[in-house]
Design an enzyme around this catalytic site. Structure first.
Site, PDB file in Angstrom:
ATOM      1  N   ASN A   1      -7.481  -0.791   5.470  1.00 20.31           N
ATOM      2  CA  ASN A   1      -7.370  -0.705   7.001  1.00 20.31           C
ATOM      3  C   ASN A   1      -5.751  -1.445   7.347  1.00 20.31           C
ATOM      4  OD1 ASN A   1      -8.070  -3.142   9.299  1.00 20.31           O
ATOM      5  ND2 ASN A   1      -6.813  -4.917   8.142  1.00 20.31           N
TER       6      ASN A   1
ATOM      7  N   LYS B   1      -2.667   6.513  14.006  1.00 19.68           N
ATOM      8  CA  LYS B   1      -4.083   6.821  13.877  1.00 19.68           C
ATOM      9  C   LYS B   1      -4.563   7.843  14.195  1.00 19.68           C
ATOM     10  CE  LYS B   1      -4.855   2.144  13.033  1.00 19.68           C
ATOM     11  NZ  LYS B   1      -5.796   1.852  11.761  1.00 19.68           N
TER      12      LYS B   1
ATOM     13  N   VAL C   1       0.915  -1.459  -0.157  1.00 22.38           N
ATOM     14  CA  VAL C   1      -0.130   0.071   0.110  1.00 22.38           C
ATOM     15  C   VAL C   1       0.786   0.828   0.043  1.00 22.38           C
ATOM     16  CG1 VAL C   1      -2.289  -0.853   0.967  1.00 22.38           C
ATOM     17  CG2 VAL C   1       0.008  -0.130   1.876  1.00 22.38           C
TER      18      VAL C   1
ATOM     19  N   SER D   1      -8.794   3.736  15.450  1.00 19.96           N
ATOM     20  CA  SER D   1      -7.933   2.249  16.652  1.00 19.96           C
ATOM     21  C   SER D   1      -8.807   3.438  17.334  1.00 19.96           C
ATOM     22  CB  SER D   1      -7.014   2.504  16.492  1.00 19.96           C
ATOM     23  OG  SER D   1      -6.763   1.841  17.582  1.00 19.96           O
TER      24      SER D   1
ATOM     25  N   TYR E   1       2.358   3.730  16.386  1.00 21.49           N
ATOM     26  CA  TYR E   1       0.889   3.647  15.948  1.00 21.49           C
ATOM     27  C   TYR E   1      -0.022   4.819  15.870  1.00 21.49           C
ATOM     28  CZ  TYR E   1      -3.188   0.046  16.068  1.00 21.49           C
ATOM     29  OH  TYR E   1      -4.630  -0.192  15.544  1.00 21.49           O
ATOM     30  N   ALA E   2       0.012   5.155  18.035  1.00 24.58           N
ATOM     31  CA  ALA E   2      -0.963   5.967  18.445  1.00 24.58           C
ATOM     32  C   ALA E   2      -0.914   7.129  17.875  1.00 24.58           C
ATOM     33  CB  ALA E   2      -0.667   6.729  19.602  1.00 24.58           C
TER      34      ALA E   2
END
Length: 322
Positions: free
Chosen positions: A91, A161, A65, A144, A157-158
């Protein structure tokens, strides 16, 4: 209300065996043809098998992606086979990582790249395909709970998102003139209900270990997947000044409904958000987390034994994996 996606074509990025596979199956069961994307051929094949054994139609759309030529390639392949794309579900992501004191610049950049560039490139090229064909489609970006509140041990990740949430609002404004809706969807730590995962004894959150040479995709759905313990984050240092990264002892019920649900719960919600019933919903976020985000941090609605819980799950898998 009957959700009907007959005649629609959906592209799902990161179709690993947990969330991605659950969304793909749901869209198929509601009538859509589904193109399954991942960098893992094993994940794609498993997702297609699951769709087909439940009576649906699916195709493989392999590719990274974060590589624009590969994105254009699999988007064109879907258009060549089915002539249109009505639904895009962004996703693909990297789950896990480390906290701000321990994360490496390389892994931080890699995690952010998969979500930021991946969501952008797929939205750009699928959005163009929709606009050129005058398709008033739906684009859903998976966020998330970590994108809305702080969690120790997953700084990259935080970060990415949180970026997803405003990307959705900006993209919704760009695509509104074409009748294309863009929304985010927020799950939190679902319990796997894919029969193949259940048969393998996987019961917790899945994490895909990065593969050399290309970004892992599909988390939080996972691509290879292994059960993790002690939360989402990875190992930390052992210096004498270290403090624990996360409380891991007994705790009161954290989710008002008693469960964060499963990928099937997520699939039902994404299918509705992708349907014509949601025709005026754009630039917003749909939360399916058992009330976790709504809860005041200092209070719980009831003790664990007093929670009635939700009604039984409406399953989408007709047959066992075997």
């Amino acid at each position: 209300m009957d959700i009907n996606l007959d005649g629609k074509v959906a592209l799902i990025t990161g179709c690993g065996p947990n969330i991605g596979s659950g969304i793909a199956l749901a869209l198929s069961r509601y009538g859509a043809k589904v193109a399954c994307n991942d960098v893992s051929t094993e994940s794609i094949d498993a997702c297609i098998r699951r769709i087909e054994r439940n009576g649906g139609t699916a195709m493989a759309a392999p590719g990274d992606v974060t590589d624009e030529e590969q994105v254009k390639g699999y988007v064109d392949a879907v258009l060549e086979r089915w002539g249109r794309i009505d639904i895009l579900v962004n996703n693909a992501a990297l789950l896990g990582g480390k906290g701000v004191l321990d994360e490496t610049a390389e892994d931080f950049e890699r995690s952010v790249r998969v979500s930021s560039l991946g969501y952008f490139l797929n939205t750009k090229h699928v959005g163009r395909a929709m606009a050129e064909r005058e398709i008033r489609g739906s684009i859903v970006c998976v966020s998330s709970s970590n994108g809305w509140s702080g969690t120790a041990g997953v700084i990259a990740y935080a970060f990415n998102k949180g970026g997803v949430n405003n990307f959705v609002r900006a993209a919704a404004m760009d695509l509104a003139p074409y009748g294309i809706r863009v929304n985010s969807f927020t799950p939190t730590a679902p319990t796997p209900d894919n029969p193949e995962l259940v048969a393998a004894g996987v019961t917790g959150v899945l994490q895909s270990p990065p593969r050399s040479g290309s970004p892992a995709q599909g988390a939080p759905s996972g691509s290879g997947g292994r059960a993790t313990s002690g939360g989402l984050g990875g190992a930390v240092g052992d210096e004498p000044w270290r403090r624990p990264t996360r409380w891991s002892g007994d705790r009161a019920p954290m989710v008002p409904m008693g469960t964060t649900g499963t990928p099937t719960d997520i699939g039902h919600a994404v299918a509705w958000l992708s349907s014509d019933y949601a025709r005026l919903i754009t630039g917003t976020d749909l939360v399916v987390d058992g009330g976790a985000r709504a809860r005041n941090f200092a209070y719980i609605p009831a003790a664990a034994e007093d929670l009635a819980g939700p009604v039984p799950l409406i399953s989408l898998d007709e047959d066992d994996a075997t």
